[in-house]
Structure formats: C-alpha cells, structure tokens
Design an enzyme around this catalytic site. Sequence first.
Site, short mmCIF file in Angstrom:
data_model
loop_
_atom_site.label_atom_id
_atom_site.label_comp_id
_atom_site.label_asym_id
_atom_site.label_seq_id
_atom_site.Cartn_x
_atom_site.Cartn_y
_atom_site.Cartn_z
N ILE A 133 1.50 -1.95 -21.84
CA ILE A 133 0.87 -1.53 -23.10
C ILE A 133 0.41 -0.08 -22.99
O ILE A 133 0.18 0.43 -21.88
CB ILE A 133 -0.31 -2.47 -23.46
CG1 ILE A 133 -0.85 -2.18 -24.87
CG2 ILE A 133 -1.42 -2.38 -22.41
CD1 ILE A 133 -1.87 -3.21 -25.35
N CYS A 134 0.27 0.56 -24.15
CA CYS A 134 -0.31 1.89 -24.26
C CYS A 134 0.60 2.92 -23.57
O CYS A 134 1.78 3.03 -23.90
CB CYS A 134 -1.71 1.88 -23.68
SG CYS A 134 -2.74 3.29 -24.14
N ALA A 135 0.08 3.67 -22.62
CA ALA A 135 0.88 4.68 -21.93
C ALA A 135 1.84 4.08 -20.91
O ALA A 135 2.84 4.71 -20.53
CB ALA A 135 -0.04 5.68 -21.23
N SER A 154 5.46 2.03 -27.30
CA SER A 154 4.47 2.65 -26.44
C SER A 154 3.39 3.26 -27.32
O SER A 154 3.49 3.22 -28.56
CB SER A 154 5.12 3.71 -25.56
OG SER A 154 4.20 4.24 -24.62
N HIS A 155 2.36 3.82 -26.71
CA HIS A 155 1.34 4.54 -27.49
C HIS A 155 2.01 5.70 -28.22
O HIS A 155 2.91 6.35 -27.67
CB HIS A 155 0.25 5.06 -26.55
CG HIS A 155 -0.94 5.60 -27.27
ND1 HIS A 155 -0.97 6.88 -27.80
CD2 HIS A 155 -2.13 5.03 -27.58
CE1 HIS A 155 -2.13 7.08 -28.39
NE2 HIS A 155 -2.86 5.97 -28.27
#
Length: 250
Positions: A133-135, A154-155
């Site tokens: 998740i995210c970066a 992705s972020h």
Amino acid sequence: MEMRLAALCLAALAAADALSAQPAAGTKAKRVLVPIADGTEEIEVVTVVDVLRRAGAEVVLASVEEEDRVVCSRGVKIEADCNIKAVTGRQGKDWDLIAIPGGMPGAERIRDSVRLHPALEKHWRAMRPLAMICATPAVLGEPKGFLEGVAATSHPAFIDEIGGSLEETQPYTEGRVVWDANIITSRGPGTALEWSLCCVEAIFGRAKALEVAGPMVTQPATLPPKRPFEWRLEEEVSSRVDRALEKYAT
C-alpha cells in the site's frame, strides 16, 4: 434497568465477535507477516494488523530495524512482536499472506532489508498473497519485479514510478484497491481499511471479509443522500449554521 440490559447485550456481542475470530477446532490459523520500519505509515500498519486479527489470523509484526520499537512517519512509536531475524532465515516459515505498509522512508527501509528479501522472494514465487500500500508498490514492488504483468496502483505521488508492463499502465491505477493474481495494492492511509478487508478476503474468503466489515460500520460502496447535520468530506461543505437554515427554510 435499560442501561444494564444494553450493557449485557454489548458484552454478549463482544464475546460472540471474539469467538468468531477463533479458528475452528483442528484447523490451522492463517499466518500473516507485517514488516515495519522507522518511517512506516502508522495508520496503515495498525489498520491491517487490527483487521486481520479480527478475522482470526495469527499476525506477526516484525521490525526490520535493530530495535523492535520503531518510530513511524508521524512520530507514533510501535513495539513489534519480534525482530525480522526471528522469523526469517533458518527460523523462517511459510506465510499465508505478507502485508507491507507504506510510508517514507519506511518503505525504502523495508525494501532494503537483507534479511526480509529472501522471504519476500520465496513468498512471491509461491504465488501466495502479497499486499502493498501507499509508496510500497512503487518503492518495493516495482524494483523487485513483483508487479510485472499485473494490474497495480500506488499512492498518487508515486504512481508514475510503476508501469514496467502494459497491465500496470491501464486505468487500474485509479482504483482504491487493486487485486490481480496474488498481488494486492492500494493508495494510502485513506484506503487502508478497504485494503485490509481485501487481505482478509484473500486468505479467508468473501464471507469472512463481510463478517468482519459489518460490526466495523464500514462505508458502503453507494452512499444514500446526505441528511441534515450529517458530515461528509466533500470539496464544498456547507457550515452547520447553513444546514440548519436550509432545514428550517423548507
């Protein structure tokens, strides 16, 4: 009397919830590894651990740092269950799921963990669920080749860094949670709950994900019209006074 009855009902519900989270007799609990580091995003790590444990998974929170306690991206301190040394190498076992939270520089520090990498590689090659998740999809998943040939997101700040295959450049990148083959990716802290419930479905099935989501009062996919005094995060939100005036003007 009514308050006492309500308290007893709540206690009964809590007990039923705890029992439902326990694996059936004779069945093996699902094992999940969640690696963390200094700079990990705290909302994402706490959410995925909490939701998976509600589902009955045996979740191990492992620090890739020298110390078991890590300082997250917003200064929150989290004590891991153990160090990554205790669950990798000769001590390593197979995992039903590995879920990697984002945050910077946490995603980079997890990516660079020499002890974790062989476990990640083995897990991915065995086609077991790998959630990022995210970066992390861009910072860890892309350079390690885990996203090759699968749809992923992705972020928004890192979305241009994924795209090693045609599938990754498709409109899937706008999805809040994207699940393709054994790879589950998501966008950031605001999508952490949905991502975590997707992880539950990946190892327990759809029914368990819905069962866990219900008591948590998760936001439905389709929202009803907004009621007076109800708050929602929108681009233009009228003030409480404005809403009151609108209510009594009709």
